[in-house]
Design a protein around this motif. Structure first.
Motif: not given
Length: 319
Positions: A228-237
């Protein structure tokens, strides 16, 4: 994400990775500036003469010294060996405006034959390239690389438009430039001539490194869609990098070991053209693995985090 689903925090350590890359490139550029790149006749112009040699072993340094002492010409020498017959082939290159006439070609062979009583040098082939034509060819190669970068940027921008395609494209190209610079510096530091083999190395590194980066961006796109869009890019990456780490390492290590075998065989049989391909390719594979995992994705995450902060600040200002 309520808990971390990854082992290694790549984003947290991004400054360390950036520092390593910057240090390597700076050292490489400084050493390259001191040593100076050597352009082969394809780019600098000049003449090339190839001889077959029978009767024993020879070295590049000895032939260069003999031609310099006897004829007063600077040259570069490459020695190859036919694995099936064991015969040697010597390629003597005279760069710049040092054209060599048919009489001088025979004179080179005579000088070498006199220097080595037990050896026989027979002329196989010769060609020459004007310096202006070599410079134009080099310029065309640079233009082709620039056009390639533009098309890569366009392709990545369109393919990953849902996660920030333009930033993905720019950071991928930054990683490619990183890999090419390291390969170039190794070429110069090891005294290899910039020739068609160098272009082949660069194109191979571009394709190899880009493929690894694309795989990571694909995983980022899949994880963003799932989380989903709410996940931070830090965690996503970090999640995406950890998921692709095994694949990237295994692919790079396998390719690297294969190149080691190629390099060892080339050194044993004194196949200089293969050595000049395998050695910088090994550096390119290592650099590509590092840039795909540690440089491009972290730059991409930083770009997106900054972009999101700007959007949040704009919304806060309106409220």
């Amino acid at each position: 994400m309520n808990e971390k689903m990854y082992r290694f925090d790549f984003y947290k350590n991004r400054k360390i990775y950036f520092g390593i890359s910057i240090a390597l490139i700076l050292v490489g550029i400084i050493l390259s500036a001191i040593i100076g790149p050597k352009l082969d006749i394809q780019f600098a112009g000049g003449a090339m003469v190839k001889y077959s040699v029978e009767g024993g072993d020879i070295t590049q340094e000895e032939i260069q010294k003999i031609i310099k002492d006897e004829l007063g010409k600077d040259c570069s020498v490459a020695i190859n060996q036919d694995i099936s017959t064991g015969a040697h082939q010597v390629t003597v290159s005279f760069s710049g405006n040092q054209n060599i006439s048919p009489e001088e070609q025979k004179e080179v062979a005579n000088v070498l034959t006199n220097a080595y009583d037990e050896l026989t040098f027979d002329l196989l082939a010769s060609n020459s390239v004007e310096a202006t034509m070599g410079a134009k060819f080099f310029q065309k190669c640079l233009v082709c690389l620039a056009i390639t970068a533009v098309f890569l940027l366009l392709y990545i921008t369109l393919r990953f438009r849902k996660i920030g395609g333009f930033s993905a494209g720019v950071t991928a190209i930054v990683a490619l430039v990183h890999d090419v610079l390291i390969a170039f510096c190794l070429f110069v530091i090891c005294g290899m001539s910039i020739n068609d083999v160098f272009i082949a190395v660069i194109l191979t590194i571009l394709g190899y490194s880009l493929n690894s980066t694309i795989v990571i961006y694909d995983r980022v796109r899949e994880n963003k869609k799932k989380l989903g869009p709410k996940v931070s890019y830090e965690d996503l990456m970090n999640l995406s990098l950890n998921q692709t780490l095994g694949r990237t390492l295994l692919t790079s290590v396998t390719t690297f070991l294969a190149l080691v075998v190629v390099l060892v065989v080339a050194l044993i049989f004194n196949i200089s053209t293969v050595v000049t391909f395998a050695l910088p390719m090994m550096a390119g594979v290592a650099a590509g693995c590092f840039s795909s995992e540690c440089i491009a994705p972290n730059l991409f995450a930083m770009w997106q985090i900054h972009k999101r902060q700007q959007m949040d600040a704009a919304k806060g200002g309106k409220n």
